[in-house]
Each structure stands twice: as C-alpha cells, then as structure tokens.
Design a protein around this motif. Structure first.
Motif, PDB file in Angstrom:
ATOM      1  N   ARG A   1       0.990  -1.564   0.701  1.00 13.72           N
ATOM      2  CA  ARG A   1       0.097  -0.429  -0.235  1.00 13.72           C
ATOM      3  C   ARG A   1       0.568   1.358  -0.059  1.00 13.72           C
ATOM      4  O   ARG A   1       0.559   2.077   1.396  1.00 13.72           O
ATOM      5  CB  ARG A   1      -1.064   0.054   1.338  1.00 13.72           C
ATOM      6  N   PRO A   2       1.323   1.804  -1.125  1.00 14.61           N
ATOM      7  CA  PRO A   2       2.863   2.869  -1.264  1.00 14.61           C
ATOM      8  C   PRO A   2       1.606   3.996  -1.050  1.00 14.61           C
ATOM      9  O   PRO A   2      -0.278   4.289  -1.327  1.00 14.61           O
ATOM     10  CB  PRO A   2       3.658   2.838  -1.998  1.00 14.61           C
ATOM     11  N   VAL A   3       1.548   5.151  -0.264  1.00 11.83           N
ATOM     12  CA  VAL A   3       0.538   6.131   0.442  1.00 11.83           C
ATOM     13  C   VAL A   3       1.650   6.935  -0.841  1.00 11.83           C
ATOM     14  O   VAL A   3       1.955   7.203  -1.586  1.00 11.83           O
ATOM     15  CB  VAL A   3       1.455   7.098   1.740  1.00 11.83           C
ATOM     16  N   VAL A   4       0.534   8.124  -1.297  1.00 16.90           N
ATOM     17  CA  VAL A   4       0.534   8.751  -2.973  1.00 16.90           C
ATOM     18  C   VAL A   4       0.162  10.286  -2.340  1.00 16.90           C
ATOM     19  O   VAL A   4      -0.084  10.892  -2.884  1.00 16.90           O
ATOM     20  CB  VAL A   4      -0.088   7.943  -3.727  1.00 16.90           C
ATOM     21  N   ALA A   5      -0.216  10.521  -1.414  1.00 13.47           N
ATOM     22  CA  ALA A   5      -1.017  11.371  -1.151  1.00 13.47           C
ATOM     23  C   ALA A   5      -1.780  11.922   0.777  1.00 13.47           C
ATOM     24  O   ALA A   5      -2.455  10.673   0.835  1.00 13.47           O
ATOM     25  CB  ALA A   5      -2.611  11.825  -1.994  1.00 13.47           C
ATOM     26  N   VAL A   6      -1.960  12.458   1.367  1.00 14.75           N
ATOM     27  CA  VAL A   6      -2.614  13.105   2.360  1.00 14.75           C
ATOM     28  C   VAL A   6      -2.859  14.704   2.772  1.00 14.75           C
ATOM     29  O   VAL A   6      -2.432  15.436   1.721  1.00 14.75           O
ATOM     30  CB  VAL A   6      -1.564  13.008   4.062  1.00 14.75           C
ATOM     31  N   GLU A   7      -4.692  14.449   2.906  1.00  6.93           N
ATOM     32  CA  GLU A   7      -5.105  15.357   2.742  1.00  6.93           C
ATOM     33  C   GLU A   7      -5.364  16.335   3.813  1.00  6.93           C
ATOM     34  O   GLU A   7      -5.551  15.199   4.878  1.00  6.93           O
ATOM     35  CB  GLU A   7      -6.248  16.124   1.638  1.00  6.93           C
ATOM     36  N   LYS A   8      -5.690  17.078   4.461  1.00  5.14           N
ATOM     37  CA  LYS A   8      -6.051  17.832   5.900  1.00  5.14           C
ATOM     38  C   LYS A   8      -7.825  18.462   5.463  1.00  5.14           C
ATOM     39  O   LYS A   8      -7.826  18.839   4.452  1.00  5.14           O
ATOM     40  CB  LYS A   8      -4.820  18.900   6.413  1.00  5.14           C
ATOM     41  N   GLY A   9      -8.408  17.799   6.442  1.00  4.93           N
ATOM     42  CA  GLY A   9      -9.620  18.401   6.301  1.00  4.93           C
ATOM     43  C   GLY A   9     -10.251  18.755   7.886  1.00  4.93           C
ATOM     44  O   GLY A   9      -8.975  19.387   8.620  1.00  4.93           O
ATOM     45  N   ASN A  10     -11.375  18.466   8.296  1.00  4.37           N
ATOM     46  CA  ASN A  10     -11.620  19.728   9.269  1.00  4.37           C
ATOM     47  C   ASN A  10     -11.536  19.026  10.044  1.00  4.37           C
ATOM     48  O   ASN A  10     -11.715  18.841  11.040  1.00  4.37           O
ATOM     49  CB  ASN A  10     -13.316  19.878   8.701  1.00  4.37           C
TER      50      ASN A  10
END
Length: 450
Positions: free
Chosen positions: A229-238
């Motif tokens: 499971r290579p991580v491709v992105a991290v997003e910040k949410g509320n």
C-alpha cells in the motif's frame, strides 16, 4: 573571521563526540560545529528517548499480560502520555548544556550554524571561516522525504516524541523499525493504529520468519498492518487527515483511503549532507551517504567521515562510535586502523523485541546449518506472558562458527549480545554450548537455541 584548527568536527552526535573526546589528551586545536542542539540524534531525538517511551510501554503491557496471573490490577492499564513525556524530557532537556560544558572543558571552540565547504580544507559557518588540517564529517541523518502530495501534513519521528496531546487514531507510513516501534508504543497509549507499507515485507534486513511472527504479535496487540500500500497523498480535512494509498493486484489497481488524527512518516532516515557542498572539497558521495574507506577517509585525504552520514555500516549508535574511534586513531595516531563490522547486533524495540546479528539466509549453501526454534511455549516466554517467541541460529559447519542469530521474545536485545560477542571474537558454536549461564534467564535458553 578566519580561524585555523588542527581538527574541525561537523556534528556533535556520537561519531563527532567520540573524536572530540581525544581533544584534551592530544594537545591539538579542535573546533566543533552543529546547527541544532549540541548532542546529536541518539540522546536528544533518537534511540535514547525512544527507549524511555518503549520501556514504560513494555512495563504497562507486562502488567496487562499478567492480569489473572498475579498482577496487581484487575483491568488493563494504559500509558499516561503526559507524564511519560515529562519523564522522557528529564533525559533530554539538560543534555545539550552538558555536551557544551564537556566541549568547553576540553578546550574545544564551539560554533553553531549550517556549515559548508569553501574548498578542500576550509569550512564556512555563518560569517566565520575555519581552516583545518583535518575535517571530520559527522552530520548524522534526517527523516526521509516521501515526495508525495500533502507531505507537509505528516509528523516526523522526531516530532512524534514531543507531542503534548496523544491522538486517538494514527497512521504510520512505512514498515521499518521506526513505524513498528512507535506503533507498539501508540497502541499501549490506547490509540487506534494502522501501518501502511509500500511492499510485501516489513523490516527489510531482518529475518523473514521472525518478522512474520512479529507481525502476528503486532496484529494480536490490535495494530492493523496493510502491505503493498504505497501512500500517494495526504489531505487535511476539518476532522483530521485523509490518506490515499495505491493497492495493486495482478488484475487491477485501486486507490484506497484511510482517516486518521495524525499521520507519521516512518519511512526511515537518510544521510544529512546535501548542503555541505562536498564538491567544493572533492568529497564523493552516493545515494547511501558519503563514501569512505575502511579507515573512514573520504576521497579527500584531509576529510574523514563517520556515523549515519556515511555509506558504510548500519545506522546504529555503536557503529557511529566505532567509526569515530577508527577516524580518531588514523587522524591523531596514523595507526592505519580499519573499521570491522563483524558481529554488530541490532534490535527492534517492539513487544516482543526482535534482535538480530549476522546473516539471515543460508543462501542454499550446504555448509550452513539453520536451527529454528519456536520458543512460544518456553518458560521464559510464558513467564513474561508473551505468546510469540522464536529463535533462528545459522552455523557455518565448516568452521563451527555462528554466521547469524535472530531472536524474538523477552530480553532478546540482551541475549543477542552473546551471539554478537561470539561472532566478533571468533568463538566457536561449541564454545557457547560450554557456557554456564545464570538460570532461569533468556541467556540460559541460548544453549537450547543451538
């Protein structure tokens, strides 16, 4: 301002301190430089504070494993993070001042800032120009960048050991020792833990069979582990972070998403030398670090290097000490000393601990004999309330020598030193069998691992 020195050391970590320790007795003029707090990674933001966190986690877990078997509580305990962090800081907060005092007492001139080469024997630090007969590079390592979208939202291993409020849900990116160790700590604090690893096998370099058993122990503790499971992105949410990982099968590929309150970069560390301008000094480096020979000399005969910034040896504190000693012997004494990496052990401070020294595979060579023991039911394992323990010893039968040893279980980090000593000193496997150990201990189990 220009100052001249016999020896300039860049980095105040283990390797740099080892060479600096010869300053007073040598009578030479030393300078030492660091851009961060004096002391280096191990005592301030690495193995020493990490072991404090792991030790309390182990003590808490030991109680829980022995509930119903005489332990002093009836319900499981959790690590209380605020007081643990305060305890950890008693080991780290005063260390930089102690290091600076030590250097001052030895008559070493201290500089602070990022250093870089002007030429083959000159280093610039801010407005200061330092010329040295010899220069020793001990700049250490830093967290590896993943170069993915949203990487700025990830917490490094250094930052993890300073957080004030512990998150309820954590994702660790990477399946190396950093992720595994901190995942076990986080689980004992009470967090929900997920490890996402890019390939199939965790803990590269450690024995495959014992790693698989450690994975089972981790999952039994409530740690979720997903491989490939290579991580491709991290997003910040509320309400936290959304982590995207690519999952590939033989037939298709899909993006899977996971939520967390914290995302930790546990993808390892890399040598820290990119802004030294090594080319100005004619010092060669590769992807694995600064290139040195066995005497710790770089391609520039005036410049030596040691510790995590080099391409030689494992990134371990004892290796940095060894390399600092070799560099000191050659710079100060001209002894021609060479680094010997035989029998250097390493350990992953999970629960249980996994420790290793030497080779992990016999490479289909008939001269090797592989002895595997499932130690899950042995008294030393049961007494610690553990369910998973094993050992694997590889013997070169043509020489009756230990070629490799791997231990999973209680006190593995201590017992592995017996095998490491045997390998480093050239003892025979039959010599170890003759040993009389204190009983009952994990070391007394060693005769039955052979």
């Amino acid at each position: 301002m220009e100052n001249k020195y016999d020896i300039i050391i860049i980095g105040t970590g283990t390797a740099g301190r080892t060479l600096a320790g010869r300053a007073k007795s040598s009578g030479l003029k030393f300078a030492i430089i660091d851009s961060r707090e004096y002391g280096g990674t191990c005592p301030l933001r690495g193995c020493d504070p990490k072991k404090v966190l792991a030790g309390v986690s182990e003590a808490t877990d030991l109680n829980n494993r022995l509930i119903g078997k005489g332990a002093g509580t009836e319900k499981p305990l959790l690590v209380y993070w605020p007081s643990l962090i305060e305890f950890k800081r008693t080991f780290t907060e005063g260390y930089p001042r102690e290091a600076e005092k030590m250097f001052a007492d030895m008559g070493i001139d201290m500089y602070r800032g990022r250093a870089h080469f002007e030429n083959e024997n000159t280093v610039l630090v801010g407005k200061d120009k330092l010329k040295g007969k010899y220069i020793f590079l001990a700049t250490g390592s830093k967290p590896r960048k993943l170069s993915i979208s949203g990487e700025e939202y990830m917490t490094t291993s250094e930052e993890f050991m300073e957080i004030e409020k512990f998150p309820g849900k954590i994702i660790f990116v990477g399946g190396g020792y950093i992720s595994l160790e901190f995942a076990h700590i986080a689980r004992r604090v009470g967090s929900e833990v997920l490890i996402l690893h890019r390939s199939e096998k965790l803990l590269g370099g450690f024995d495959f069979d014992l790693v698989n058993m450690l994975v089972k122990a981790s999952e039994a503790a409530g740690i979720r582990i997903l491989t490939n499971r290579p991580v491709v992105a991290v997003e910040k949410g509320n309400n936290g972070f959304l982590v995207s990982a690519e999952y590939k099968t033989e037939k298709q590929s899909e993006i899977q998403t996971f939520n967390a309150d914290m995302v930790v970069n546990g993808a390892g560390r890399i040598p820290d030398f990119e802004d030294l301008r090594l080319e100005n000094a004619g010092v060669e480096a590769g992807k694995k670090g600064i290139i040195v020979d066995k005497q710790m000399r770089t391609s520039n005969p005036r410049v030596y290097a040691g510790g995590d910034c080099t391409a030689e040896g494992m990134q371990l504190t004892p290796v940095a000490t060894l390399q600092g000693e070799v560099a000191a012997a050659n710079i100060l004494d001209g002894s021609g000393a060479e680094a010997d990496y035989t029998g250097i052990p390493s350990a992953v401070f999970t629960i249980p601990v996994l420790a290793s020294v030497g080779i992990s595979e016999a490479k289909e060579n008939s001269k090797y004999r592989v002895i595997f023991r499932d130690r899950s039911k042995w008294n030393t394992t049961r007494r610690a309330g553990l369910e998973f323990a094993a050992s694997k010893v590889i013997i070169d039968e043509t020489k009756d020598r230990i070629a490799g040893a791997h231990i999973l279980g209680p006190n593995a980090e201590e017992a592995i030193n017996i095998f490491a000593m045997a390998m480093r000193l050239g003892l025979r496997a039959s010599d170890i069998r003759k040993m009389v150990f204190t009983y009952p201990t994990v070391c007394s189990d060693i005769r039955y691992m052979l």
